[in-house]
Motif scaffolding. Structure first.
Motif, PDB file in Angstrom:
ATOM      1  N   SER A   1       4.944 -39.858-104.320  1.00 58.19           N
ATOM      2  CA  SER A   1       6.235 -40.835-103.801  1.00 58.19           C
ATOM      3  C   SER A   1       6.865 -40.199-105.369  1.00 58.19           C
ATOM      4  O   SER A   1       6.849 -39.046-105.638  1.00 58.19           O
ATOM      5  CB  SER A   1       5.281 -41.943-103.972  1.00 58.19           C
ATOM      6  N   HIS A   2       6.694 -41.732-106.676  1.00 59.10           N
ATOM      7  CA  HIS A   2       7.712 -41.099-107.528  1.00 59.10           C
ATOM      8  C   HIS A   2       6.431 -40.585-108.935  1.00 59.10           C
ATOM      9  O   HIS A   2       7.643 -40.232-109.538  1.00 59.10           O
ATOM     10  CB  HIS A   2       8.309 -42.774-108.772  1.00 59.10           C
TER      11      HIS A   2
ATOM     12  N   ASP B   1      13.725 -41.820-104.423  1.00 57.69           N
ATOM     13  CA  ASP B   1      12.596 -41.242-104.968  1.00 57.69           C
ATOM     14  C   ASP B   1      11.909 -40.356-103.854  1.00 57.69           C
ATOM     15  O   ASP B   1      12.617 -40.036-103.408  1.00 57.69           O
ATOM     16  CB  ASP B   1      11.083 -42.161-105.251  1.00 57.69           C
TER      17      ASP B   1
ATOM     18  N   ASP C   1       9.137 -39.396-102.305  1.00 61.32           N
ATOM     19  CA  ASP C   1       9.281 -39.227-100.560  1.00 61.32           C
ATOM     20  C   ASP C   1      10.389 -39.931 -99.954  1.00 61.32           C
ATOM     21  O   ASP C   1       9.857 -40.453 -99.345  1.00 61.32           O
ATOM     22  CB  ASP C   1       7.349 -40.215-100.057  1.00 61.32           C
TER      23      ASP C   1
ATOM     24  N   ASP D   1      11.009 -43.533-100.056  1.00 60.55           N
ATOM     25  CA  ASP D   1      10.673 -45.056 -99.597  1.00 60.55           C
ATOM     26  C   ASP D   1      11.657 -45.386-100.542  1.00 60.55           C
ATOM     27  O   ASP D   1      11.431 -46.784-100.070  1.00 60.55           O
ATOM     28  CB  ASP D   1       9.466 -45.068 -99.518  1.00 60.55           C
ATOM     29  N   ARG D   2      11.676 -45.873-101.877  1.00 61.96           N
ATOM     30  CA  ARG D   2      12.724 -46.434-103.402  1.00 61.96           C
ATOM     31  C   ARG D   2      13.689 -46.302-102.922  1.00 61.96           C
ATOM     32  O   ARG D   2      14.809 -45.051-102.742  1.00 61.96           O
ATOM     33  CB  ARG D   2      11.996 -46.059-104.218  1.00 61.96           C
TER      34      ARG D   2
HETATM   35 CO    CO Z   1       7.629 -43.973-103.192  1.00 61.68          CO
END
Ligand code: CO
Ligand code: VG1
Length: 543
Positions: free
Chosen positions: A113-114, A277, A279, A281-282
């Protein structure tokens, strides 16, 4: 397909956190490490014989090689098929959608992710179930248990699969279908939002900047915003996914998305700014000279979602993670709908979404989503914002001002103390936990404590109880502080201190957040003794 099982033994520490397993890339690359975890996941979910699974990741360093290992292991474990994003790429929400759309048994999402990427940075792997959402606590526990008992794994001896070409090939008895990672997701977005209206907004001269942070949303944002909705070329910046995210942290907050922030706070700022981010999702939302906290963004989306076709008939209910501010609660109360409070992490929203109890959910960490998938979804949130801006004719500043005027303003900030020695972080939490019971009714720094407890969640759908989800202290007048330890880091411990204060005085709605929150910060530091116990002067990241 024919193969000899490989003998192995348990590797310590393969415990999934808030969102799957996250480790240093070099750790994941150690002999048997990835294989052990993948086999444990397969065993933990009861096998994959005859099943089809989705596989894809955020394109970080080792993404491609890890996918090849997973595919060979799925084939050896008897899977019937794998659906993989071209080039090994799939954003987390796009993977969730593919699982649902194709009715697969679930999928592997490769991402930290981030967290930064690269051989000296981080890597991650998580499993999502047939509903498209992160494995539940119960399934996660089974996967972890399997990692402590594993004695062999199965991997086919085969050539690498060509992931660059769209189409179907065979890997032994398993079919591997390489798909365009963007197409299905883009079609889903078009089914939810009023694309002609958003297009007209861009035609009218509305200017936007979207920072993909060298991560996976680049191709999605370019295809949807520029190629379909007619935003000017160059609207999307840092739009080519790179294995180390251009050397940065793909974390959409005012600290790491500094280029975007500088532009949005400069002369001639565009009308709307957003970032996503690693991936995808943010989301971070920022107007000209105005950062929108994720908690306020969730509240605005809840208040105006009906402006988008998919939500025109209203929301069934909303949910937020416990540390997220109470702004959305106030909107929900006004609409007469339920607002659920869950532990941190998207896996806790799954049951509420599946049961149709909530339509929208969100977290203070820049995650917002709806029942269209079972993950938070960065670009979805951006498109809902655009739909709202286009339909209301209001600016970001107008929408913010109206939210605060109508519901009061929840001043909000999160202070992160990163890379704290694990023992010291636990000393802070244990010390405070031990004092919780005696705090109610006492005063600290001029604030009176209303309640103090450790958050536990009873899932209203399946009754599962999850304990130890953060220490929270509420003050008279609606201020609150929450302490919890991060479950996504790969070194040391991160203490998160979440601060909130409700202000309803119409004359006091435009203070700088740090000023409005100062009494709460002081009280929180005094209560926890955080500085002395950690030896730290202040937080490394404030969002
Ligand atoms: Co993420
Ligand atoms: C963090 C956030 C949490 C989020 C999680 C996964 O977890 O606080 O809200 O769900 O990351 O998001 P933690 O345990 O470090 O506080 V992502 O975009 O990193 O998959």
């Amino acid at each position: 397909m024919p193969h000899e099982p490989v003998t192995t033994k348990p590797i310590e520490g393969q415990k999934p956190g808030t969102s799957g397993l996250r480790k240093k890339t070099r750790t994941i690359m150690e002999p048997h490490y990835l294989e052990n975890y993948v086999q444990s996941t397969i065993d933990g979910i009861g096998g994959v014989s005859g099943a089809t699974l989705v596989v894809g990741g955020d394109g970080r360093y080792f993404n491609d090689r890890a996918i090849q290992v997973i595919l060979r292991m799925l084939a050896a474990n008897g899977a019937a098929g794998a659906i993989v994003g071209q080039g090994g790429l799939l954003s987390t929400p796009a993977a969730s959608h593919l699982i649902r759309k194709r009715g697969t048994a679930g999928g592997f999402i490769l991402s930290a992710s981030h967290n930064p990427g690269g051989i000296d940075a981080d890597f991650g792997l998580k499993f999502n179930g047939p509903n498209g959402g992160p494995a539940s606590e119960a399934v996660t526990a089974k996967i972890f248990e399997a990692t402590t008992k594993i004695s062999a794994y199965h991997i086919a001896e085969a050539q690498e699969v060509d992931l660059g070409t769209i189409g179907t090939t065979a890997l032994g008895g398993m079919s591997v279908e390489v798909v365009d990672p963007v197409a299905d997701y883009a079609a889903l977005m078009e089914s939810l939002f009023d694309f002609p209206k958003i297009k007209a907004l861009f035609t009218s001269g509305f200017r936007m900047r979207f920072d993909a942070m060298h991560a996976v949303t680049g191709p999605y944002a370019t295809a949807i915003l520029e190629d379909t909705l007619g935003a000017a070329k160059g609207t999307v910046i840092n739009g080519t996914p790179s294995p180390d995210f251009g050397g940065g942290h793909p974390d959409p907050n005012p600290v790491w998305a500094k280029t975007l922030m500088d532009e949005m706070y400069g002369d001639d700022a565009p009308d709307f700014g957003a970032a996503s981010d690693g991936d995808g999702d943010r989301n971070m939302i920022v107007g000209p000279h105005q950062y929108v906290t994720p908690s306020d963004s969730l509240a605005i989306l809840a208040a105006h979602a009906h402006r988008a076709p998919a939500y025109a008939s209203g929301l069934a209910g909303v949910a937020r993670s416990m540390p997220t501010s109470g702004a959305v609660d106030r909107v929900a109360a006004a609409q007469g709908i339920e607002c659920y409070e869950t532990p941190t992490g998207w896996k806790f929203f799954g049951n509420l979404l599946d049961a149709g109890r909530v339509t929208l959910c969100g977290e203070e960490s820049a995650g917002t989503g709806s029942d269209h998938v079972r993950e938070k979804d960065g670009l979805w949130a951006v498109l809902l914002w655009l739909n709202i801006l286009a339909d209301s004719g209001q600016s970001v500043a107008d929408l913010m001002a109206a939210l605060w005027r109508d519901y009061g303003r929840c001043y909000y900030s999160r202070h992160d103390y990163e890379d704290v020695e694990s023992d010291r972080a636990h000393a802070v939490m244990n010390g405070l936990r031990a004092r919780l019971a005696s705090l109610s009714g006492t005063q600290v720094g001029g604030l009176t404590i209303n309640f103090a407890d450790e958050f536990a969640y009873d899932d209203p759908v399946d009754g599962a109880r999850t304990e130890g989800q953060g220490l929270r202290i509420g003050f008279e007048g609606g201020a609150r502080v929450v302490f919890r330890l991060s479950g996504t880091g790969t070194v040391g411990a991160t203490i998160r201190m979440y601060l909130e204060r409700l202000e309803t005085d119409p004359e006091a709605l435009s203070q700088p957040a740090e000023e409005a929150l100062r009494p709460v910060v002081d009280a929180a530091l005094a209560l926890s003794d955080l500085k002395a116990l950690t030896g730290r002067d202040g937080p490394n990241v404030i969002t």
